[in-house]
Design a protein around this motif. Structure first.
Motif, PDB file in Angstrom:
ATOM      1  N   GLU A   1      43.998  27.362  50.777  1.00 45.07           N
ATOM      2  CA  GLU A   1      44.409  28.776  50.833  1.00 45.07           C
ATOM      3  C   GLU A   1      45.231  29.191  49.608  1.00 45.07           C
ATOM      4  O   GLU A   1      45.377  30.375  49.332  1.00 45.07           O
ATOM      5  CB  GLU A   1      45.216  29.056  52.096  1.00 45.07           C
TER       6      GLU A   1
ATOM      7  N   LYS B   1      45.889  30.250  46.084  1.00 45.94           N
ATOM      8  CA  LYS B   1      45.034  30.825  45.040  1.00 45.94           C
ATOM      9  C   LYS B   1      45.712  30.784  43.674  1.00 45.94           C
ATOM     10  O   LYS B   1      45.155  30.276  42.736  1.00 45.94           O
ATOM     11  CB  LYS B   1      44.626  32.244  45.422  1.00 45.94           C
TER      12      LYS B   1
ATOM     13  N   TYR C   1      47.630  33.915  48.228  1.00 43.90           N
ATOM     14  CA  TYR C   1      47.008  32.919  49.105  1.00 43.90           C
ATOM     15  C   TYR C   1      45.979  33.632  49.982  1.00 43.90           C
ATOM     16  O   TYR C   1      45.920  34.857  50.029  1.00 43.90           O
ATOM     17  CB  TYR C   1      48.068  32.234  49.991  1.00 43.90           C
ATOM     18  N   GLY C   2      45.175  32.873  50.685  1.00 46.29           N
ATOM     19  CA  GLY C   2      44.225  33.443  51.634  1.00 46.29           C
ATOM     20  C   GLY C   2      43.064  32.516  51.876  1.00 46.29           C
ATOM     21  O   GLY C   2      42.799  31.615  51.086  1.00 46.29           O
ATOM     22  N   SER C   3      42.379  32.748  52.973  1.00 43.08           N
ATOM     23  CA  SER C   3      41.241  31.892  53.307  1.00 43.08           C
ATOM     24  C   SER C   3      40.091  32.162  52.343  1.00 43.08           C
ATOM     25  O   SER C   3      40.056  33.186  51.666  1.00 43.08           O
ATOM     26  CB  SER C   3      40.796  32.137  54.755  1.00 43.08           C
ATOM     27  N   ASN C   4      39.173  31.230  52.301  1.00 43.45           N
ATOM     28  CA  ASN C   4      38.011  31.359  51.427  1.00 43.45           C
ATOM     29  C   ASN C   4      36.765  31.764  52.206  1.00 43.45           C
ATOM     30  O   ASN C   4      35.661  31.691  51.691  1.00 43.45           O
ATOM     31  CB  ASN C   4      37.767  30.038  50.693  1.00 43.45           C
ATOM     32  N   SER C   5      36.969  32.201  53.448  1.00 44.76           N
ATOM     33  CA  SER C   5      35.848  32.596  54.299  1.00 44.76           C
ATOM     34  C   SER C   5      35.989  34.058  54.702  1.00 44.76           C
ATOM     35  O   SER C   5      37.090  34.537  54.961  1.00 44.76           O
ATOM     36  CB  SER C   5      35.822  31.727  55.559  1.00 44.76           C
TER      37      SER C   5
ATOM     38  N   THR D   1      36.167  35.654  60.638  1.00 43.09           N
ATOM     39  CA  THR D   1      37.433  35.568  61.364  1.00 43.09           C
ATOM     40  C   THR D   1      37.136  35.286  62.824  1.00 43.09           C
ATOM     41  O   THR D   1      36.102  35.703  63.344  1.00 43.09           O
ATOM     42  CB  THR D   1      38.276  36.852  61.241  1.00 43.09           C
TER      43      THR D   1
ATOM     44  N   LEU E   1      48.316  38.379  50.384  1.00 39.74           N
ATOM     45  CA  LEU E   1      47.210  37.826  51.161  1.00 39.74           C
ATOM     46  C   LEU E   1      45.919  38.426  50.621  1.00 39.74           C
ATOM     47  O   LEU E   1      45.741  39.639  50.624  1.00 39.74           O
ATOM     48  CB  LEU E   1      47.370  38.166  52.648  1.00 39.74           C
ATOM     49  N   SER E   2      45.044  37.566  50.131  1.00 36.70           N
ATOM     50  CA  SER E   2      43.770  37.997  49.561  1.00 36.70           C
ATOM     51  C   SER E   2      42.676  37.160  50.184  1.00 36.70           C
ATOM     52  O   SER E   2      42.814  35.947  50.297  1.00 36.70           O
ATOM     53  CB  SER E   2      43.800  37.793  48.047  1.00 36.70           C
ATOM     54  N   LYS E   3      41.609  37.813  50.610  1.00 35.21           N
ATOM     55  CA  LYS E   3      40.524  37.049  51.223  1.00 35.21           C
ATOM     56  C   LYS E   3      39.193  37.752  51.031  1.00 35.21           C
ATOM     57  O   LYS E   3      39.161  38.946  50.748  1.00 35.21           O
ATOM     58  CB  LYS E   3      40.809  36.788  52.697  1.00 35.21           C
TER      59      LYS E   3
ATOM     60  N   GLU F   1      36.108  39.715  47.266  1.00 32.24           N
ATOM     61  CA  GLU F   1      37.505  39.330  47.493  1.00 32.24           C
ATOM     62  C   GLU F   1      38.383  40.573  47.413  1.00 32.24           C
ATOM     63  O   GLU F   1      38.189  41.419  46.549  1.00 32.24           O
ATOM     64  CB  GLU F   1      37.928  38.327  46.413  1.00 32.24           C
TER      65      GLU F   1
END
Length: 196
Positions: free
Chosen positions: A53, A55, A73-77, A80, A118-120, A136
């Motif tokens: 997570e 980045k 930071y943030g998930s790579n998917s 949810t 938070l970036s995803k 993204e």
């Protein structure tokens, strides 16, 4: 029967592939023995606590010549598993946890402000492009003064940010509410996210 067996094997394999949780004691030892400056230390330690997570991190001087630390930071998917009615609550509580972990790790370094983004990835369907694509996007950003982070940990000396809270745990909800009163929200695009 085969389905149950396959599910059990998959769960065992997935649990074996997950990274080992890092403890507050291990982080405290690494933090207290650190001799590096903020950015090299953060680039080493943040992947240990955030995993994939994490980045990026950068440091800039503000107009008052004080150091500001920016962490993304943030998930790579784009998927949810949150219920739409709980999406905001879950994201802001998790953001609180990430901020406390990063704040604890970097607290011995000198900086004025910690900015956490938070970036995803999301499924985006544009008017001109009817096919859905993944892009993204930064959806939530908060800032908090280092002195407020330090004061929080002074007021909660036994709080362990590396112990994952249980959903609905009253103490965690109280701490989250307290933290959210201290931070400043610079960007909030959570309401624009359509959860299906």
């Amino acid at each position: 029967m085969n389905l149950v067996l396959n599910l059990m094997i998959t769960l065992v394999l997935l649990s074996g592939c997950r990274p080992r949780e890092i403890t507050k004691e291990e982080i405290t030892t690494l933090r207290d023995q650190n001799k590096s400056s903020l950015i090299p230390f953060a680039e080493t330690i943040l992947p240990k606590i955030l995993g994939t997570e994490f980045k990026n991190i950068e440091s800039t001087l503000n107009k008052d010549k004080q150091n500001e630390v920016h962490v993304t930071y943030g998930s790579n998917s784009a998927l949810t598993f949150n219920d739409p009615s709980e999406y905001r609550k879950v994201l802001t509580e998790y953001h609180s946890l990430v901020l406390l972990r990063i704040g604890y790790v970097l607290n011995l370094h000198h900086f004025d402000l910690l900015s956490l983004s938070l970036s995803k990835p999301f499924f985006i369907q544009g008017e001109k492009n009817p096919e859905t694509e993944i892009q993204e996007a930064e959806i939530y950003r908060t800032t908090m003064k280092q002195m407020e982070i330090a004061k929080f940990f002074e007021n909660h000396p036994n709080f362990d940010p590396f112990k994952a809270p249980m959903i609905g745990e009253k103490e965690w909800e109280r701490i989250t509410e307290e933290l959210q009163k201290l931070w400043k929200v610079d960007l909030d695009e959570i309401s624009r996210v359509k959860v299906e």
